[in-house]
Design an enzyme around this catalytic site. Sequence first.
Site, PDB file in Angstrom:
ATOM      1  N   GLU A 248       0.807  -1.222   0.000  1.00 48.93           N
ATOM      2  CA  GLU A 248       0.000   0.000   0.000  1.00 48.93           C
ATOM      3  C   GLU A 248       0.842   1.275   0.000  1.00 48.93           C
ATOM      4  O   GLU A 248       0.436   2.283  -0.571  1.00 48.93           O
ATOM      5  CB  GLU A 248      -0.929   0.018   1.224  1.00 48.93           C
ATOM      6  CG  GLU A 248      -2.038  -1.001   1.168  1.00 48.93           C
ATOM      7  CD  GLU A 248      -3.020  -0.739   0.035  1.00 48.93           C
ATOM      8  OE1 GLU A 248      -3.326   0.429  -0.243  1.00 48.93           O
ATOM      9  OE2 GLU A 248      -3.452  -1.719  -0.589  1.00 48.93           O
ATOM     10  N   SER A 521     -50.661  -5.789  45.518  1.00 46.40           N
ATOM     11  CA  SER A 521     -50.454  -5.119  46.810  1.00 46.40           C
ATOM     12  C   SER A 521     -49.177  -4.309  46.878  1.00 46.40           C
ATOM     13  O   SER A 521     -48.987  -3.543  47.835  1.00 46.40           O
ATOM     14  CB  SER A 521     -50.459  -6.158  47.931  1.00 46.40           C
ATOM     15  OG  SER A 521     -51.745  -6.750  48.063  1.00 46.40           O
TER      16      SER A 521
END
Length: 828
Positions: A248, A521
Site C-alpha cells: 500500500e 399489593s
Amino acid sequence: MAEFFSNIKDKLSKVTNAIGGNSDRELPHAANGTGLTSPESEAQLSTQTTTESSEYVVEDSQPLKESKLDSSNNQYPIVRRDWEGLRRLIAWWEIEAQVTNLQTKGKQLFSLSLRRWEAKLPKKRRGESQENTELQENTELQENTELQENTELQKNPQKLKFRHPRFWIGIGVASIGGGALIYCLWILHTLDKSLPDVNDLSAFNRDGTLTIKAADSTILLQSGPATRDKLKLKEIPEQLIQAFIAIEDRRFYEHRGVDYQGIVRSVVSNLVARDLVQGGSTITQQLARVVFLNQERSIRRKLREALLARKIERELSKEQILERYLNLVYLGSDAYGVGDAAWVFFSKKVDQLTLAEMATLAGLPPAPSEYSPLVNPNFAKKRRNLVLQQMQEAKVITEVQAKEAMAEPIAIKQSSPKRFQVVAPYFASFIRKELPRYVSKDALEAGGLTVETTVDMQWQKIAEQVVKDAIEVDGRRQGFEQAALVSMDTKTGEVKALVGGGNFKESEFNRATQALRQPGSTFKGLVYAAAMGAGFSPYDSYEDAPIIIDGYQPNNYGKKFSGWRSISDALTSSVNVVAVKVLMDVGFEPAMKLAHDMGIKSKLSPIYSLALGSSEVNLLELTNAYGTLAAQGNFIEAHGISRVVNQRGDVIYQADFKPKQVLDRDSAAITTWMLEGVVQGGTGGPAALSDRSVAGKTGTSEKVRDLWFIGYIPQVVTGVWLGNDDNYPTAGSSGTAAYNWRDFMSQAVKGMPVEEFPKLPKLEGRKGSIKAKPVQPNEIIRGMIVNDDGAIVPYNPNPEPKRREWQDPGYQEPTNYQEQTHYQEPPQ
C-alpha cells in the site's frame, strides 16, 4: 484666461499620458500625450479645428510598427481625433468626473470673462467679438496641446512601446495567471483552515454505527460498520504491518503524508501490468479518507485528502497512524480492521496468522469484494502472491519465505464477526429505545455514536442467572414461564442491572420495561406513603370488616376479616379493606399525584381498586417509585445512559439528573419503617438479608397472575416480577418473588458497606406535606358482602361448607369413534 486653459491642458496631458495606448482606437486629439500623431502644420490644424468643430474621425486606422517610430523623423501620419474616444477611456479609468469638473469650472470662468468683455464693447461688435474670441481660444488651446505632446514624445520614445498590442496581451496574460495563482492559494488556505481536528481519530466511529458500552467499558452491542476487535499496534504481528506497507505505501516512513514518487511509480506499474497492482494514495491519505471524507471523485476532495494527510503526519506519529489505519481499514465481509478480518476469514487471532494469511489480508483494501477469498479464491491467491513479491522486493522477507508462502493453498475457515452476539441484550434493547430521548434525530441518523451506560456487568450477570434459575426451577413448580428483574442505585437513579426475560433469542419482548401488569399489593406502599405525607400516623386504626362502597366490595385473601387494625399492622399483613379505606381518606388526586411524582409514568385510574394495584404499571417504574422512598423522598429518574459521544469524540449528551424532593423526609422515613415490618414479620419475610435491614412489599394480582416483590436497602432498590405473557394464572405466591430478590441482593451487595435506615421520627403533633382530599362515596353498605350470585347478603364469618351432590354422568360416545367394518388379522 490663457493661464486657465494652460492649466487644463497640463492636467489633460497628465491624464492621457497615464492611459495612453490602452485602447484599440487612437486617442482623441486633445488628450493625446504620446505624440504618435500630429498635424503636418499649424495651419492645417487650425483649419481642421475651425471647419469641423473639433469632431474628428480616424483616417488611418492601421497600427504603426515600432520600427517606424523614429524620434528624428518629424513626419507622422495625420490622425483625426474623436473626443468620444477620450470620454470612454477616461470613464474606463474612472477619472471622467475629474475632467468634467475641470471643464465645468473652465466654462464658468470663460462665461464670466466673456460677459465682462461684452459689457465693455459696443452692442454691434458683441456678436463678432464673441465669434473671434472663441476661434482664437480654440486655436491657441490646440496649438499648445500639440506642441506639448510632440515635445514629450521626442524626450521619451520608450512610451511608444505601450502602444503595441503584444505588450498589453502579455500584461493581460500575466494578470490572469497571477489572479488564478492568488485564487488557488486562497482556496488552499480556506481548505486548510476548514480541516478537522485530527485528534478525533482516536474516538472515530463510522457513520451508521452504534456502540453501547457498560460502565466498565465492556462492549454490549455494536451495530453497523464498526470495528469490533480493536488492537494496539504492539498486538499486531510485525510481518502483518510490513505486508500492508509493502503493497500500500512502500515509502511510508519517508514521506510526510503525500508520496509524489509513489504516485508516479504506481501509475507506471499499473500501466505496465494493465491492472491495479499499486495504489497512488498513501496509508495516511487512506486514513484521512476513511475518517474525515467520503468516496466522492472530485478535485476538492483530493485536495482535502492531501492536506489532511499532511496535517495528520504533523500531529501524529507514524506508529499512531499505522495503529488507527490497521484498525479502521475495511477488508470485506463486515470486517473492519485486521483483528476482525483475521477472525472472519480464518477464525484466528492476528498473532496466529501465517505469512500467507497475512499477505491475503494485506491484499484486500483496494477491492475487498473482488479480492475476497470467500468470493474469488483465485483472484485472492494472485493478489496474495503479489503482496509476497512486494514484501520480498522490500527485503522484509526472504525469497525462501516468499516461495513457501506462495505454495500454500488458500485455506478459509469463516466465522461471523465478533460481538454480533449482544451482551446483556435486554438492557441493550432498553438503551436503544431510550436513546432518542436524549439525542437528536439527525445525530441518530448520522450514526457513529458511542453510548456509555450505567450497567454493572457483575450485577447484570448475577441478575441473568437469578432470572434463569427462577424460570427453570420455581417456574416449573409454580406455573410461570417468565421473570424480570431491575436493580437501581437509589442515590443516582442509575440502572445497574436489567433483565427482561429468560431468553432474548426466543422473545425480545422486554418484560422489565414494556410489559404493563397489575402490581397488586405492591402499590399499597405508595398509597400509605401518601397517607403519611398527608399527616396520618402509622398507628391510626381502621376496621377490617365487610364493606360495599358504591357497589365495589374489597375482599381480603380468603374473604376473611380481622376487625380493627392499625395502618402499620394492616400493611404488614397486606389487608385490602384497610388500604381502600386509607385511599378514600387521602383522596384519589393526592395519591395519584404522589405516585407520578415518585416515578410512575403509566396512567392511573381514580377508582377504589387503585389501592390494590388495579392500574397497570411496568417493573422499572414501580422499582423507581420505591427507590424514591429509599432516597428519603428524593425522586431521581431511572436511567441507563450516562454519556453519548459522536464519531468525532464530541460529547453530545451527558446525564445530569438532579434529585427532587417529592415527599418530605419524615413521611418517607415512616413509610420505610412500616415496609421494614413487612420483611421482618409479614409477607416479605423470604427477602430478609442476614447482614442488613430490608424494606419492601410483596404483591399478587387478581387470580395470582402476577407475583411481585419490590424491596430496598438505603443504597439499592431492586424489583422482581414473575408470571406468564398470556396472563395465565400461576400456582405460586409473592413469597417466591421475595426469595429470588434475596438471591440476587445477597450476591450483588456482598461487601457493600452497611447503612441504616432513618430512625422513626416523632409522630406527636406532626403535620403532613400533602393536603388530603377525601373521597365522598354515594353509598356505603357495611357488614354486607356480594355473594357469588351477585346478591348482597349479610356477612357470615362461619359459613357452612358447600356440599356437592354426586351425579352419574351420562355415557357419551367419543367424537372420533368409528366402528371397524372389516376384521384384520394381527401381523405375525
